[in-house]
Enzyme design. Structure first.
Site, short mmCIF file in Angstrom:
data_model
loop_
_atom_site.label_atom_id
_atom_site.label_comp_id
_atom_site.label_asym_id
_atom_site.label_seq_id
_atom_site.Cartn_x
_atom_site.Cartn_y
_atom_site.Cartn_z
N ARG A 141 32.79 37.61 32.76
CA ARG A 141 33.68 38.16 31.84
C ARG A 141 33.49 37.07 30.64
O ARG A 141 33.27 35.70 31.05
CB ARG A 141 34.87 38.33 32.10
CG ARG A 141 35.20 39.44 33.31
CD ARG A 141 36.65 39.69 33.71
NE ARG A 141 36.68 40.58 34.72
CZ ARG A 141 36.44 40.48 36.19
NH1 ARG A 141 36.28 39.22 36.47
NH2 ARG A 141 36.67 41.41 36.99
N LYS A 167 39.94 37.09 37.44
CA LYS A 167 41.22 37.72 37.02
C LYS A 167 42.16 37.38 38.43
O LYS A 167 41.68 37.13 39.49
CB LYS A 167 40.87 39.11 36.98
CG LYS A 167 40.53 39.59 35.82
CD LYS A 167 40.51 41.23 35.83
CE LYS A 167 39.94 41.77 34.31
NZ LYS A 167 40.20 43.30 34.30
N HIS A 230 30.75 42.10 26.94
CA HIS A 230 31.07 43.10 28.06
C HIS A 230 29.75 44.13 28.04
O HIS A 230 29.46 44.39 29.17
CB HIS A 230 32.23 43.89 27.37
CG HIS A 230 32.82 44.77 28.82
ND1 HIS A 230 33.17 44.21 29.90
CD2 HIS A 230 32.83 46.23 28.88
CE1 HIS A 230 33.71 45.21 30.60
NE2 HIS A 230 33.64 46.33 29.97
N ARG A 233 27.53 42.34 30.17
CA ARG A 233 28.16 42.43 31.81
C ARG A 233 27.43 43.61 32.30
O ARG A 233 27.09 43.79 33.38
CB ARG A 233 29.50 42.18 31.79
CG ARG A 233 30.10 42.66 32.85
CD ARG A 233 31.67 42.12 32.90
NE ARG A 233 32.55 42.38 33.95
CZ ARG A 233 32.72 41.88 35.04
NH1 ARG A 233 31.89 40.69 35.37
NH2 ARG A 233 33.44 42.36 36.05
N HIS A 255 34.98 42.27 40.87
CA HIS A 255 35.82 43.08 40.90
C HIS A 255 36.52 43.09 42.35
O HIS A 255 36.13 42.75 43.53
CB HIS A 255 34.85 44.38 41.23
CG HIS A 255 34.11 44.67 39.97
ND1 HIS A 255 32.96 45.33 39.76
CD2 HIS A 255 34.57 44.53 38.64
CE1 HIS A 255 32.66 45.50 38.67
NE2 HIS A 255 33.36 45.01 37.93
N TYR A 264 28.59 51.34 37.66
CA TYR A 264 27.19 51.19 37.36
C TYR A 264 26.22 52.02 38.06
O TYR A 264 25.15 51.70 37.99
CB TYR A 264 26.98 49.71 37.72
CG TYR A 264 27.84 48.57 37.07
CD1 TYR A 264 27.73 48.53 35.67
CD2 TYR A 264 28.93 47.80 37.63
CE1 TYR A 264 28.67 47.34 35.00
CE2 TYR A 264 29.54 47.24 37.10
CZ TYR A 264 29.61 46.92 35.60
OH TYR A 264 30.36 46.08 34.85
#
Length: 281
Positions: A141, A167, A230, A233, A255, A264
């Site tokens: 990210r 994150k 993004h 990504r 994730h 995806y």
């Protein structure tokens, strides 16, 4: 709004990112404003039918399915918290809007990525080259990119790795290929000497997220390619999913759940055309 303040404190206790928290709070505030505009009951009287009606309201606003489902997901998190805290008595869960159309590919086509990458390399700015190579070589990210510190980098003659702060302060270590290693090493040779621990340094210190977006846009405009971090990504995620197990891609992209990585596995219109065109009877 005491409920909202307590909910925000709950999110912060879960180490959610500032961007995630602001999205949740904004979505819930919009829902509360709508709810109070249609009833004189307090939030403790929320029922599932309110959620169903709000879903219809969002659909009538001509929002994209992605935007609607993001808002509904935020409200579902809020309602779970309300139930756990004893503020409401029944579980409220709003079903997401189903999209039966072919999901839109959000990455770059191979030819556009080639044009963009070539333009950046041809210009010769070593920092910009390192930025594009890290983004397409790791899929991190933009917030993770600008957070890379010098001590997060390990490079030897034949291998290397980046330690990424993701994150919720979750850390992961990614191996980096030869293109990424070469780009980082060449940038480090000319990186300005300063006290900052961060990898990417501009005229005013460590680069921020917006600077990365502007750099990519500058090159994208030159070759008429729309690009964001993004999108890069998504480009990597879609490329990996054709040859790599989802659980591996989940770890690479950071994730929390493999269901997120599942985006995806989309089938594009081009995929279907290629599949049918290759049939021989």
């Amino acid at each position: 709004m005491p409920y909202l303040q307590a909910f925000e404190a709950h999110l912060r206790s879960k180490d959610r990112s500032e961007n995630t928290i602001s999205c949740y709070i904004r979505d819930v505030m919009q829902f509360i404003a709508w709810y109070r505009g249609k009833t004189e009951y307090g939030l403790d009287k929320l029922i599932e039918l309110d959620g169903v009606e709000y879903k219809k309201h969002l659909q009538a606003c001509n929002l994209s399915i992605v935007s609607i489902n993001r808002k509904l997901a935020s409200i579902n998190v809020f309602c779970r918290w309300m139930l756990k805290q004893g503020h409401i008595k029944e579980e409220i869960r709003i079903e997401a809007v189903r999209n039966r159309d072919v999901r839109q590919y959000k990455g770059l086509e191979d030819k556009d990525l080639w044009k963009l990458r070539n333009e950046i390399h041809r210009h010769g700015n070593r920092m910009h080259i390192a930025i594009i190579e890290i983004l397409i070589g790791t899929g991190i990210r933009v917030s993770e990119l600008v957070g890379i510190r010098l001590q997060d980098i390990e490079i030897s003659e034949r291998k290397g790795s980046l330690r990424i702060q993701g994150k919720g302060n979750a850390q992961r270590t990614l191996p980096i290929n030869k293109d990424v290693r070469k780009a980082i090493q060449r940038y480090l040779e000319i990186r300005p000497e300063c006290e900052s621990e961060f990898l990417f340094i501009g005229q005013r210190g460590a680069l921020e997220r917006n600077a990365i977006n502007l750099i990519l846009k500058k090159y994208g405009d030159r070759v008429k390619v729309e690009v964001t971090p993004h999108m890069l990504r998504h480009t990597l995620g879609y490329k990996l999913v054709k040859t790599t197990p989802l659980t591996t891609i989940q770890q690479i992209l950071g994730h929390d759940h493999v269901s997120t990585t599942n985006i995806y596995t989309l089938t594009t219109q081009q995929d279907m055309e290629m599949a049918l065109s290759n049939i021989e009877w």
